[in-house]
Design a protein around this motif. Structure first.
Motif, PDB file in Angstrom:
ATOM      1  N   UNK A   4       0.844  -1.186   0.000  1.00 31.93           N
ATOM      2  CA  UNK A   4       0.000   0.000   0.000  1.00 31.93           C
ATOM      3  C   UNK A   4       0.884   1.242   0.000  1.00 31.93           C
ATOM      4  N   UNK A   5       0.525   2.203  -0.825  1.00 30.53           N
ATOM      5  CA  UNK A   5       1.260   3.464  -0.914  1.00 30.53           C
ATOM      6  C   UNK A   5       0.319   4.599  -0.530  1.00 30.53           C
ATOM      7  N   UNK A   6       0.711   5.387   0.471  1.00 29.50           N
ATOM      8  CA  UNK A   6      -0.044   6.564   0.870  1.00 29.50           C
ATOM      9  C   UNK A   6       0.888   7.765   0.813  1.00 29.50           C
ATOM     10  N   UNK A   7       0.409   8.857   0.250  1.00 21.01           N
ATOM     11  CA  UNK A   7       1.220  10.066   0.179  1.00 21.01           C
ATOM     12  C   UNK A   7       0.537  11.186   0.937  1.00 21.01           C
ATOM     13  N   UNK A   8       1.351  11.978   1.610  1.00 21.81           N
ATOM     14  CA  UNK A   8       0.864  13.137   2.356  1.00 21.81           C
ATOM     15  C   UNK A   8       1.885  14.245   2.162  1.00 21.81           C
ATOM     16  N   UNK A   9       1.562  15.166   1.264  1.00 17.30           N
ATOM     17  CA  UNK A   9       2.522  16.220   0.948  1.00 17.30           C
ATOM     18  C   UNK A   9       3.766  15.631   0.306  1.00 17.30           C
ATOM     19  N   UNK A  41      11.735   7.897  -6.855  1.00 14.08           N
ATOM     20  CA  UNK A  41      12.940   8.639  -7.210  1.00 14.08           C
ATOM     21  C   UNK A  41      12.652   9.680  -8.293  1.00 14.08           C
ATOM     22  N   UNK A  42      11.724   9.357  -9.197  1.00 16.52           N
ATOM     23  CA  UNK A  42      11.444  10.252 -10.330  1.00 16.52           C
ATOM     24  C   UNK A  42      10.432  11.342  -9.996  1.00 16.52           C
ATOM     25  N   UNK A  43       9.747  11.231  -8.863  1.00 10.44           N
ATOM     26  CA  UNK A  43       8.685  12.177  -8.515  1.00 10.44           C
ATOM     27  C   UNK A  43       9.267  13.342  -7.719  1.00 10.44           C
ATOM     28  N   UNK A  44       9.336  14.508  -8.336  1.00  8.54           N
ATOM     29  CA  UNK A  44       9.920  15.675  -7.680  1.00  8.54           C
ATOM     30  C   UNK A  44       9.081  16.176  -6.511  1.00  8.54           C
ATOM     31  N   UNK A  45       7.838  15.745  -6.416  1.00  6.49           N
ATOM     32  CA  UNK A  45       6.972  16.195  -5.322  1.00  6.49           C
ATOM     33  C   UNK A  45       7.170  15.397  -4.040  1.00  6.49           C
ATOM     34  N   UNK A  46       7.844  14.254  -4.141  1.00  4.18           N
ATOM     35  CA  UNK A  46       8.084  13.409  -2.970  1.00  4.18           C
ATOM     36  C   UNK A  46       9.545  13.514  -2.553  1.00  4.18           C
ATOM     37  N   UNK A  47       9.766  13.776  -1.258  1.00  6.24           N
ATOM     38  CA  UNK A  47      11.117  14.000  -0.757  1.00  6.24           C
ATOM     39  C   UNK A  47      11.619  12.908   0.179  1.00  6.24           C
ATOM     40  N   UNK A  48      10.701  12.263   0.897  1.00  3.86           N
ATOM     41  CA  UNK A  48      11.089  11.258   1.896  1.00  3.86           C
ATOM     42  C   UNK A  48      10.094  10.108   1.830  1.00  3.86           C
ATOM     43  N   UNK A 204      10.618  16.649   9.257  1.00  5.05           N
ATOM     44  CA  UNK A 204      11.799  17.468   9.545  1.00  5.05           C
ATOM     45  C   UNK A 204      12.785  17.409   8.386  1.00  5.05           C
ATOM     46  N   UNK A 205      13.009  16.202   7.865  1.00  6.85           N
ATOM     47  CA  UNK A 205      13.922  16.047   6.731  1.00  6.85           C
ATOM     48  C   UNK A 205      13.370  16.755   5.497  1.00  6.85           C
ATOM     49  N   UNK A 206      12.050  16.570   5.260  1.00 10.54           N
ATOM     50  CA  UNK A 206      11.429  17.160   4.076  1.00 10.54           C
ATOM     51  C   UNK A 206      11.416  18.683   4.123  1.00 10.54           C
ATOM     52  N   UNK A 207      11.551  19.268   5.313  1.00  8.53           N
ATOM     53  CA  UNK A 207      11.579  20.726   5.423  1.00  8.53           C
ATOM     54  C   UNK A 207      12.931  21.299   5.034  1.00  8.53           C
ATOM     55  N   UNK A 208      13.946  20.441   4.924  1.00 15.29           N
ATOM     56  CA  UNK A 208      15.275  20.885   4.526  1.00 15.29           C
ATOM     57  C   UNK A 208      15.374  20.977   3.004  1.00 15.29           C
ATOM     58  N   UNK A 209      16.430  21.619   2.538  1.00 20.72           N
ATOM     59  CA  UNK A 209      16.615  21.765   1.089  1.00 20.72           C
ATOM     60  C   UNK A 209      16.810  20.384   0.457  1.00 20.72           C
ATOM     61  N   UNK A 210      15.932  19.970  -0.464  1.00 26.71           N
ATOM     62  CA  UNK A 210      15.971  18.591  -0.967  1.00 26.71           C
ATOM     63  C   UNK A 210      17.268  18.224  -1.674  1.00 26.71           C
ATOM     64  N   UNK A 211      17.806  19.151  -2.454  1.00 27.49           N
ATOM     65  CA  UNK A 211      19.050  18.820  -3.159  1.00 27.49           C
ATOM     66  C   UNK A 211      20.203  18.671  -2.191  1.00 27.49           C
ATOM     67  N   UNK A 212      20.217  19.493  -1.138  1.00 25.82           N
ATOM     68  CA  UNK A 212      21.271  19.385  -0.131  1.00 25.82           C
ATOM     69  C   UNK A 212      21.145  18.081   0.650  1.00 25.82           C
ATOM     70  N   UNK A 213      19.897  17.681   0.939  1.00 21.57           N
ATOM     71  CA  UNK A 213      19.676  16.412   1.652  1.00 21.57           C
ATOM     72  C   UNK A 213      20.185  15.239   0.820  1.00 21.57           C
ATOM     73  N   UNK A 214      19.809  15.219  -0.462  1.00 22.34           N
ATOM     74  CA  UNK A 214      20.226  14.107  -1.324  1.00 22.34           C
ATOM     75  C   UNK A 214      21.734  14.096  -1.525  1.00 22.34           C
TER      76      UNK A 214
END
Length: 268
Positions: A4-9, A41-48, A204-214
């Motif tokens: 099951x896949x659930x997305x929230x933001x 990985x391909x979805x720019x809207x998902x960070x974590x 908390x992780x998703x609130x950080x800059x995504x490119x810097x996190x990756x």
């Protein structure tokens, strides 16, 4: 569907959903997980991503009870070994059904039994939060198998070497507090607080800059693991796994497990 896949933001929660089989990984689940990691990985809207299990288990490993389980595993091992020789596209490892294909962070919310292939899946995540009722470890040698999917390579790098060997050779499992003590778990919570804690960390992780996190994740893996023999170790592990899979002991171990009897290993 077994997943099951659930997305929230910006957060995706993946739930392994075969509770009647302790979320054991069958071919359908493996395929669905493989597809999800590529899409994530391909979805720019998902960070974590967070991965957890339904019922009383995170994941008990591969489903060894199916009649064709052993032959299917031999074919999968041969395919994996061939792929590991030629495919360098994975981000941080070689598991087809693990979160190895992405530099986006992945949190394992380990709610119960986490064994064998489930252990490999948890180890391939970046962070591990455990319920205080969960247990984690490798059972492979009890089934006549080598701990695959990166269990050996990651465990030997994540915890003290002697403790890694203890877990691998005794084919045992740890409670959550011991896993936390040796650094295998990042945190331990009550069952009710497990997912809220994982979501809090993910937010908390998703609130950080995504490119810097990756980039941070990539620098850690490539600088510490992949550049210190990890890729070569994974190739060797895959090769040895394939060799062990075709032994009589491997077939006996998986057959005995399915038949709920002690295995009679012959060393061949």
């Amino acid at each position: 569907m077994t997943v099951r896949i659930d997305t929230d933001g910006r957060i995706a929660t993946v739930t392994l959903d075969r509770p009647e089989r302790m979320n054991a990984i069958n071919p359908e689940m493996s395929r669905q997980l493989d597809e999800f990691w590529s899409e994530f990985d391909a979805d720019d809207n998902l960070h974590v991503a967070i991965i957890t299990g339904a019922g009383r288990a995170f994941c008990a490993g591969r489903d060894l009870v199916r009649p064709d389980a052993h032959d299917d595993e031999i074919n999968r091992a041969a395919s994996s070994a061939a792929r590991s020789q030629t495919d360098s596209s994975n981000a941080a490892g070689l598991s087809s059904w693990g979160p190895d294909k992405t530099w986006k962070p992945v949190i394992a919310a380990i709610n119960g039994w986490c064994l064998a292939g489930g252990f490999a899946l948890a180890l391939s995540c970046d962070l591990r939060i455990m319920s205080d009722t969960a247990r984690i470890g490798s059972m492979a040698p009890k089934r006549g198998l080598l701990p695959g999917g990166g269990q050996v390579q990651r465990l030997a790098r994540y915890v003290p070497f002697g403790k890694a060997l203890e877990l691998l050779l005794r084919a045992n499992h740890l409670d959550a507090h011991e896993a936390h003590r040796i650094g295998l778990a990042n945190a331990v919570t009550t069952p009710d607080e497990l997912l809220p804690t994982a979501l809090e960390w993910a937010e908390e992780i998703a609130s950080n800059a995504p490119l810097a996190v990756r980039a941070s994740k990539r620098a850690a893996y490539e600088g510490v693991l992949l550049q210190s023999g990890f890729a070569e170790g994974m190739t060797l592990e895959s090769q040895l796994y394939s060799e062990i899979m075709v032994t009589e002991d491997a077939r006996e171990g998986t057959t005995a497990f399915a038949e709920k009897r002690p295995a009679q290993f012959q060393g061949r």
